[in-house]
Design an enzyme around this catalytic site. Structure first.
Site, PDB file in Angstrom:
ATOM      1  CB  SER A 272      91.531  75.856 -67.846  1.00 14.63           C
ATOM      2  OG  SER A 272      92.149  76.352 -68.999  1.00 14.63           O
ATOM      3  CG  HIS A 302      89.332  80.553 -69.191  1.00 15.00           C
ATOM      4  ND1 HIS A 302      90.166  80.705 -70.272  1.00 15.00           N
ATOM      5  CD2 HIS A 302      89.804  79.462 -68.508  1.00 15.00           C
ATOM      6  CE1 HIS A 302      91.098  79.751 -70.238  1.00 15.00           C
ATOM      7  NE2 HIS A 302      90.896  78.982 -69.182  1.00 15.00           N
ATOM      8  CG  HIS A 348      94.430  86.894 -74.661  1.00 18.75           C
ATOM      9  ND1 HIS A 348      95.563  86.628 -73.937  1.00 18.75           N
ATOM     10  CD2 HIS A 348      93.816  85.708 -74.854  1.00 18.75           C
ATOM     11  CE1 HIS A 348      95.638  85.327 -73.723  1.00 18.75           C
ATOM     12  NE2 HIS A 348      94.592  84.740 -74.264  1.00 18.75           N
ATOM     13  NE  ARG A 357      94.177  80.540 -78.934  1.00 13.83           N
ATOM     14  CZ  ARG A 357      93.784  80.619 -77.669  1.00 13.83           C
ATOM     15  NH1 ARG A 357      93.689  79.523 -76.936  1.00 13.83           N
ATOM     16  NH2 ARG A 357      93.474  81.784 -77.115  1.00 13.83           N
ATOM     17  CG  ASP A 403      86.854  81.648 -76.668  1.00 10.68           C
ATOM     18  OD1 ASP A 403      86.931  80.437 -76.923  1.00 10.68           O
ATOM     19  OD2 ASP A 403      87.408  82.157 -75.676  1.00 10.68           O
TER      20      ASP A 403
HETATM   21  N1  AMX Z   1      84.966  94.207 -74.089  1.00 12.08           N
HETATM   22  C1  AMX Z   1      84.785  95.223 -73.217  1.00 12.08           C
HETATM   23  N2  AMX Z   1      85.686  95.577 -72.297  1.00 12.08           N
HETATM   24  C2  AMX Z   1      86.839  94.910 -72.277  1.00 12.08           C
HETATM   25  C3  AMX Z   1      87.124  93.881 -73.169  1.00 12.08           C
HETATM   26  C4  AMX Z   1      86.118  93.516 -74.093  1.00 12.08           C
HETATM   27  N3  AMX Z   1      86.273  92.501 -74.955  1.00 12.08           N
HETATM   28  N4  AMX Z   1      88.368  93.398 -72.907  1.00 12.08           N
HETATM   29  C5  AMX Z   1      88.842  94.108 -71.874  1.00 12.08           C
HETATM   30  N5  AMX Z   1      87.917  95.020 -71.492  1.00 12.08           N
HETATM   31  C6  AMX Z   1      88.002  95.962 -70.379  1.00 12.08           C
HETATM   32  C7  AMX Z   1      88.147  95.192 -69.066  1.00 12.08           C
HETATM   33  O1  AMX Z   1      86.887  94.713 -68.616  1.00 12.08           O
HETATM   34  C8  AMX Z   1      88.777  96.246 -68.183  1.00 12.08           C
HETATM   35  O2  AMX Z   1      87.746  97.149 -67.808  1.00 12.08           O
HETATM   36  P1  AMX Z   1      87.734  97.830 -66.329  1.00 12.08           P
HETATM   37  O3  AMX Z   1      89.023  98.569 -66.219  1.00 12.08           O
HETATM   38  O4  AMX Z   1      86.518  98.682 -66.362  1.00 12.08           O
HETATM   39  O5  AMX Z   1      87.663  96.698 -65.353  1.00 12.08           O
HETATM   40  C9  AMX Z   1      89.701  96.990 -69.153  1.00 12.08           C
HETATM   41  O6  AMX Z   1      89.170  96.740 -70.480  1.00 12.08           O
HETATM   42  C10 AMX Z   1      91.145  96.517 -69.117  1.00 12.08           C
HETATM   43  O7  AMX Z   1      91.171  95.121 -69.308  1.00 12.08           O
HETATM   44  P2  AMX Z   1      92.405  94.424 -70.050  1.00 12.08           P
HETATM   45  O8  AMX Z   1      93.614  94.659 -69.219  1.00 12.08           O
HETATM   46  O9  AMX Z   1      92.446  94.843 -71.464  1.00 12.08           O
HETATM   47  O10 AMX Z   1      91.969  92.894 -70.049  1.00 12.08           O
HETATM   48  P3  AMX Z   1      92.171  91.811 -68.898  1.00 12.08           P
HETATM   49  O11 AMX Z   1      93.533  91.253 -69.019  1.00 12.08           O
HETATM   50  O12 AMX Z   1      91.785  92.341 -67.565  1.00 12.08           O
HETATM   51  O13 AMX Z   1      91.086  90.724 -69.292  1.00 12.08           O
HETATM   52  C11 AMX Z   1      89.874  89.357 -70.810  1.00 12.08           C
HETATM   53  C12 AMX Z   1      91.245  89.879 -70.393  1.00 12.08           C
HETATM   54  C13 AMX Z   1      90.035  88.283 -71.855  1.00 12.08           C
HETATM   55  C14 AMX Z   1      89.191  88.741 -69.580  1.00 12.08           C
HETATM   56  C15 AMX Z   1      89.044  90.532 -71.371  1.00 12.08           C
HETATM   57  O14 AMX Z   1      89.650  91.033 -72.526  1.00 12.08           O
HETATM   58  C16 AMX Z   1      87.606  90.167 -71.658  1.00 12.08           C
HETATM   59  O15 AMX Z   1      86.770  90.225 -70.754  1.00 12.08           O
HETATM   60  N6  AMX Z   1      87.278  89.778 -72.934  1.00 12.08           N
HETATM   61  C17 AMX Z   1      85.948  89.320 -73.291  1.00 12.08           C
HETATM   62  C18 AMX Z   1      85.721  87.896 -72.821  1.00 12.08           C
HETATM   63  C19 AMX Z   1      86.529  86.915 -73.640  1.00 12.08           C
HETATM   64  O16 AMX Z   1      86.532  86.947 -74.856  1.00 12.08           O
HETATM   65  N7  AMX Z   1      87.211  85.989 -72.952  1.00 12.08           N
HETATM   66  C20 AMX Z   1      87.962  84.912 -73.619  1.00 12.08           C
HETATM   67  C21 AMX Z   1      89.465  85.089 -73.527  1.00 12.08           C
HETATM   68  C22 AMX Z   1      90.194  83.926 -74.174  1.00 12.08           C
HETATM   69  C23 AMX Z   1      89.988  82.671 -73.403  1.00 12.08           C
HETATM   70  O17 AMX Z   1      90.425  82.539 -72.266  1.00 12.08           O
HETATM   71  N8  AMX Z   1      89.325  81.688 -73.950  1.00 12.08           N
END
Ligand code: AMX
Length: 465
Positions: A272, A302, A348, A357, A403
């Protein structure tokens, strides 16, 4: 005598002619004049950066690897953001202050314990902890600027309640740009050194209007269009917002002050914040830039994660029961992962520890709702999820983010409509991204345009195939 540095021309003129008591009154007027304070700060900062760039403009900050290019630019240091910095282990600092420091130092409402978001906005945009008088002045300005033009109200009233609240927010903010002072000034040929002044005015107007837009969306979508009530210009932004939503529990208003403070800013690279900065760099006005950022916040990885967490918790409760055992929870989490979904609220892109947070919301829950069944479930999930995510071997951060905890608090106070939650996040996010946008224009940052490459060109560069 910091006040003497705040030299709005109005103050200088008044100082020549006033008696000491009148002078004192004008001194305090000057000290709460945020625009005049920025007018003094911006050229100094621009000069400091100019000198720094003269000396170090071609110094290297880091390297870009092929993996970074395919990996969502993770770790590339390619942006400047003044309002906050995110440390992987410590979490967010707003202009150098941690969340507990902000909770301690920022002004509060009478009898309140949580910081007023107005104070955080002042801190983000100036770098200084505000006085109570400064915060009161912001509350008053936002209350006075809150009215919506009729076409925005009729647009919102014409939306079917099947339209997601984030889409309604984005649409309403987009058409609010009919009010943009920046767009009008640009069209009339204003000099670029003045851009920031109009972006500031638009930002103040937009922040003031967002609670009215958001509350209208809430009442229309979930409360059969029952009105939102009037703004009380003697009250703070969160008080008015919570009342317009239809809630008057003082503890809930305190939660909103905390909520709207901590969701405001998370340095410059998140979807964002980066979007608002990017779109703003094309000199799209603050309304269009912010609406674009909201479309990014509406993504489930996000901001929409706060809705997803509640949906997921409800699934646990309906499929297993309200008090699942740890073993039942483990099975459910593995089922989520094996079906190719993420555990929402965990992980994250930058953080590598529990999000502060999350921690401060947990502290709020411990204080106000320690026995709540859903809070107990959230706590149990906190115990069970991280070791499982670690066991997958690929998740870089197994800890909860903001979140994972926000929804349970809102549920407790009766705001149960989970697909509204990201709108609250969006209202708060305005504080950080618009503070940054004012500085972007104040510093005259250019249109953003990084270089992309095709896979063929990259392979050729490394003689690969
Ligand atoms: N559950 C399951 N798998 C997860 C995970 C979770 N909570 N967090 C990361 N992973 C997976 C990724 O999907 C990725 O899988 P892949 O290699 O098969 O594609 C692998 O672990 C490596 O990812 P990462 O480097 O640890 O995370 P990232 O930097 O690519 O992504 C984020 C970060 C937040 C998108 C991810 O942790 C996620 O999807 N979390 C759940 C959604 C969430 O809570 N989002 C909110 C974030 C905060 C915000 O912006 N408000």
């Amino acid at each position: 005598m910091a006040l003497f540095r705040i030299t709005s021309s109005r103050f200088i003129e008044t100082a020549k002619i006033c008696s000491p008591s009148v002078l004192l009154r004008h001194l305090s007027d000057a000290s709460i004049d945020l625009k005049a304070i920025l007018a003094a700060k911006i050229p100094k900062e621009a000069e400091r950066i100019k000198n720094f760039r003269k000396q170090h403009g071609s110094s290297k900050v880091g390297e870009v690897t092929v993996d970074m290019m395919y990996g969502g630019m993770r770790g590339i240091k390619g942006l400047v953001c003044e309002t906050s910095v995110l440390d992987p282990d410590e979490g967010i600092r707003f202009r150098g202050y941690t969340i507990p420091e902000c909770q301690k130092l920022l002004p509060k409402a009478p009898c309140g314990a949580e910081p007023l978001p107005e104070g955080l906005f002042w801190l983000l945009i100036t770098g200084d902890i505000p006085t109570e008088g400064q915060v009161k002045a912001i509350s008053k300005q936002w209350a006075e600027r809150a009215a919506l033009p009729a076409h925005v109200v009729s647009l919102l009233n014409s939306m079917p309640n099947t339209v997601h609240p984030m889409s309604q927010l984005s649409a309403a903010v987009t058409v609010l740009n009919s009010e943009s002072k920046f767009a009008k000034a640009y069209a009339s040929g204003v000099h670029k050194s003045k851009y920031w002044e109009y972006v500031y005015e638009d930002s103040m107007d937009l922040i003031a209007k967002l609670p009215v837009v958001a509350a209208t969306i809430y009442r229309n979508t979930f409360k059969e269009g029952s009105g939102i009530g009037a703004i009380d210009t003697s009250k703070d932004w969160s008080y008015n917002f919570t009342h317009m939503l239809g809630y008057d529990n003082p503890d809930f208003i305190e939660l909103m002050r905390l909520y709207l403070t901590i969701h405001s800013d998370h340095e410059g690279g998140n979807v964002s914040a980066h979007t608002v900065h990017l779109v703003g760099s094309a000199l799209s006005d603050p309304y269009l830039s912010f609406a674009a950022g909201m479309n990014g916040l509406a993504g489930p990885l996000h901001g929409l994660a706060n809705q997803e967490v509640l949906v997921w918790l409800e699934k646990i409760r309906s499929q297993i029961g309200k008090t699942p055992t740890e073993d039942q929870l483990k099975d459910f989490i593995w089922k989520t992962l094996k079906s190719g979904q993420v555990v929402p609220g965990y992980g994250h892109a930058v953080l590598r520890k529990t999000d502060p947070r999350y921690t401060c919301q947990r502290e709020f829950a411990e204080k106000h709702l320690p026995d709540d069944a859903l809070y107990q479930l959230v706590s149990k999930v906190y115990k069970v999820v991280p070791p499982i995510l670690q066991e997958t071997g690929k998740v870089k951060n197994p800890w909860p983010n903001v979140d994972a905890h926000s929804g349970v608090l809102l549920q407790y106070y009766g705001l149960k409509e989970m697909n509204y939650y990201t709108v609250l996040f969006g209202v708060s996010r305005a504080l950080g991204v618009l503070a940054s946008l004012v500085w972007d224009r104040g510093l005259g940052l250019p249109i953003e345009r990084p270089k992309s490459m095709s896979t063929d060109a990259l392979m050729k560069a490394f003689k690969a195939s």
